[in-house]
Scaffold this active site. Sequence first.
Site, mmCIF file in Angstrom:
data_model
loop_
_atom_site.group_PDB
_atom_site.id
_atom_site.type_symbol
_atom_site.label_atom_id
_atom_site.label_comp_id
_atom_site.label_asym_id
_atom_site.label_seq_id
_atom_site.Cartn_x
_atom_site.Cartn_y
_atom_site.Cartn_z
ATOM 1 N N ASP A 52 0.879 -1.196 0.024
ATOM 2 C CA ASP A 52 -0.060 0.146 0.090
ATOM 3 C C ASP A 52 0.842 1.296 -0.041
ATOM 4 O OD1 ASP A 52 -2.571 -1.482 -0.083
ATOM 5 O OD2 ASP A 52 -2.416 -1.612 2.203
ATOM 6 N N GLY A 53 1.844 1.487 0.581
ATOM 7 C CA GLY A 53 2.931 2.348 0.868
ATOM 8 C C GLY A 53 3.461 2.679 -0.563
ATOM 9 N N ASN B 149 -5.660 8.303 1.428
ATOM 10 C CA ASN B 149 -6.060 7.620 2.676
ATOM 11 C C ASN B 149 -6.479 8.638 3.584
ATOM 12 O OD1 ASN B 149 -5.274 4.858 2.370
ATOM 13 N ND2 ASN B 149 -3.315 4.831 3.361
ATOM 14 N N GLU B 150 -5.562 9.619 4.179
ATOM 15 C CA GLU B 150 -5.861 10.184 5.287
ATOM 16 C C GLU B 150 -4.858 11.667 5.349
ATOM 17 O OE1 GLU B 150 -2.995 8.420 6.100
ATOM 18 O OE2 GLU B 150 -4.300 7.187 6.899
ATOM 19 N N ARG C 283 -8.828 19.276 22.418
ATOM 20 C CA ARG C 283 -7.481 19.178 22.987
ATOM 21 C C ARG C 283 -7.289 17.904 23.300
ATOM 22 N NH1 ARG C 283 -6.232 23.901 26.745
ATOM 23 N NH2 ARG C 283 -8.101 25.182 26.335
ATOM 24 N N ASP D 225 -4.131 14.661 21.502
ATOM 25 C CA ASP D 225 -2.770 14.248 20.781
ATOM 26 C C ASP D 225 -2.959 14.765 19.252
ATOM 27 O OD1 ASP D 225 -1.779 13.291 22.845
ATOM 28 O OD2 ASP D 225 -1.753 11.047 22.209
ATOM 29 N N ALA E 141 -6.540 10.673 21.246
ATOM 30 C CA ALA E 141 -6.486 10.695 22.817
ATOM 31 C C ALA E 141 -7.018 11.961 22.956
ATOM 32 C CB ALA E 141 -5.038 10.782 23.191
HETATM 33 P P1 NAP Z 1 3.439 1.742 6.734
HETATM 34 O O1 NAP Z 1 3.924 2.041 8.275
HETATM 35 O O2 NAP Z 1 3.890 0.680 5.981
HETATM 36 O O3 NAP Z 1 1.698 1.701 6.869
HETATM 37 C C1 NAP Z 1 1.066 1.024 8.017
HETATM 38 C C2 NAP Z 1 0.152 -0.182 7.343
HETATM 39 O O4 NAP Z 1 -1.013 0.416 6.929
HETATM 40 C C3 NAP Z 1 0.957 -1.287 6.503
HETATM 41 O O5 NAP Z 1 0.492 -2.280 6.625
HETATM 42 C C4 NAP Z 1 0.231 -0.524 5.192
HETATM 43 O O6 NAP Z 1 0.314 -1.752 4.197
HETATM 44 C C5 NAP Z 1 -1.209 -0.460 5.806
HETATM 45 N N1 NAP Z 1 -2.150 0.348 4.767
HETATM 46 C C6 NAP Z 1 -1.832 1.464 4.124
HETATM 47 N N2 NAP Z 1 -3.007 2.201 3.390
HETATM 48 C C7 NAP Z 1 -3.942 1.208 3.875
HETATM 49 C C8 NAP Z 1 -5.264 1.208 3.312
HETATM 50 N N3 NAP Z 1 -5.906 2.089 2.804
HETATM 51 N N4 NAP Z 1 -6.141 0.073 4.008
HETATM 52 C C9 NAP Z 1 -5.442 -0.846 4.908
HETATM 53 N N5 NAP Z 1 -4.170 -0.840 5.171
HETATM 54 C C10 NAP Z 1 -3.371 0.230 4.708
HETATM 55 O O7 NAP Z 1 3.473 3.006 6.180
HETATM 56 P P2 NAP Z 1 3.041 3.398 4.298
HETATM 57 O O8 NAP Z 1 3.240 2.057 3.697
HETATM 58 O O9 NAP Z 1 3.960 4.158 4.205
HETATM 59 O O10 NAP Z 1 1.645 3.777 4.726
HETATM 60 C C11 NAP Z 1 1.208 4.973 5.082
HETATM 61 C C12 NAP Z 1 -0.041 4.787 5.920
HETATM 62 O O11 NAP Z 1 0.236 4.108 7.067
HETATM 63 C C13 NAP Z 1 -0.777 6.055 6.231
HETATM 64 O O12 NAP Z 1 -1.512 6.871 5.156
HETATM 65 C C14 NAP Z 1 -1.493 5.652 7.348
HETATM 66 O O13 NAP Z 1 -2.799 5.291 6.943
HETATM 67 C C15 NAP Z 1 -0.804 4.393 7.901
HETATM 68 N N6 NAP Z 1 -0.560 4.565 9.370
HETATM 69 C C16 NAP Z 1 -1.228 3.684 10.073
HETATM 70 C C17 NAP Z 1 -0.732 3.895 11.494
HETATM 71 C C18 NAP Z 1 -1.596 2.941 12.600
HETATM 72 O O14 NAP Z 1 -2.263 2.064 12.148
HETATM 73 N N7 NAP Z 1 -1.525 3.334 13.716
HETATM 74 C C19 NAP Z 1 0.175 4.778 12.242
HETATM 75 C C20 NAP Z 1 0.711 5.701 10.986
HETATM 76 C C21 NAP Z 1 0.631 5.410 9.736
HETATM 77 P P3 NAP Z 1 1.674 -2.262 3.411
HETATM 78 O O15 NAP Z 1 2.369 -2.896 4.383
HETATM 79 O O16 NAP Z 1 0.858 -2.907 2.351
HETATM 80 O O17 NAP Z 1 2.515 -1.044 3.011
HETATM 81 MN MN MN Z 2 3.993 0.222 4.102
#
Ligand code: NAP
Ligand code: MN
Length: 271
Positions: free
Chosen positions: A45-46, A122-123, A148, A150, A185
């Site tokens: 997804d990244g 995504n967001e 107020r 995080d 939070a």
């Molecule tokens: P990453 O740290 O690899 O992403 C976190 C996880 O989110 C990975 O398993 C990624 O899949 C998955 N993911 C991304 N888009 C998704 C979607 N639309 N639906 C379901 N899972 C999804 O970082 P990254 O690959 O650069 O992705 C950035 C995204 O990470 C941000 O847009 C945010 O949504 C997410 N994120 C999540 C958290 C959390 O859940 N606490 C915290 C920070 C960021 P892959 O392994 O296939 O890349």
């Molecule tokens: Mn990823």
Amino acid sequence: MKFAIVSKGDDRSNKIQATMKQYLTDFDLDYDEKNPDLVISVGGDGTFLEAFHNYVHCLESTSFIGVHTGHLGFYADWVPDEVEKLIIEIAKTPFQVVEYPLLEVIIRGHSGGREDRFLALNEATIKTPEGSVVFDVDIKGAHFETFRGDGLCISTPSGSTAYNKALGGGIIHPSLEAIQLTEMASINNRVFRTIGSPLILPKHHTCLLKPIVDRSFLITIDHFTQSYTNVKSIQCRVAKERVRFARFRPFPFWDRVRDSFVADDDDDKNK
Ligand code: NAP
Ligand code: MN
């Protein structure tokens, strides 16, 4: 038809990229990284998010498809074993297109400050490295609450399974043109109060976040993080632009959710 391939960069993804490029050019398709009709993401997804942002300026003329070599692959429908089948499908064009909503974010600075506009697949999240964020939250021009805590996350329907889900947000079907606001939070006591529940806003309902306490903010748009100071407001709404996915076979959203979060067909213990 012109195509481009964005690879995660590991050996496996690069090999698939090379094979696809070779076969698709053999089928008389043109490799064109500048103006592709079809962008193929090979990775997770990244990688898909990266591919989206590489071509965010030409969404109207570009469709996306994902081959999944990464971890989860929520956006990537095809697995490496199916690459030959996918190549034949692509070569047979035209293909069907499915459109999903996007989030528009406009960050405005105080007088004379900059104004930046982004689209997120995504967001967007707003946090601070200095204690809590304190914002007035306006919805559709009216004050809703003072937040107020995080931070806040504002997600698209297809992003509702990503960060939003980890924050307790609901999963929204991408046929609904909406954005979702989830809290990180929030401080809730006799003095400070927020709604506490995720809010789902329809198209044209703009959400405006106005910092009360001047902080430096960390604002994420999908996988990018940027630091901002002097922020007057952050405006979020459903974008007029949409993302297009090339669909060569049906893969309903709820099947995708189930496969990613509940169980694989081979791994369904309730059968
Ligand atoms: P990453 O740290 O690899 O992403 C976190 C996880 O989110 C990975 O398993 C990624 O899949 C998955 N993911 C991304 N888009 C998704 C979607 N639309 N639906 C379901 N899972 C999804 O970082 P990254 O690959 O650069 O992705 C950035 C995204 O990470 C941000 O847009 C945010 O949504 C997410 N994120 C999540 C958290 C959390 O859940 N606490 C915290 C920070 C960021 P892959 O392994 O296939 O890349
Ligand atoms: Mn990823």
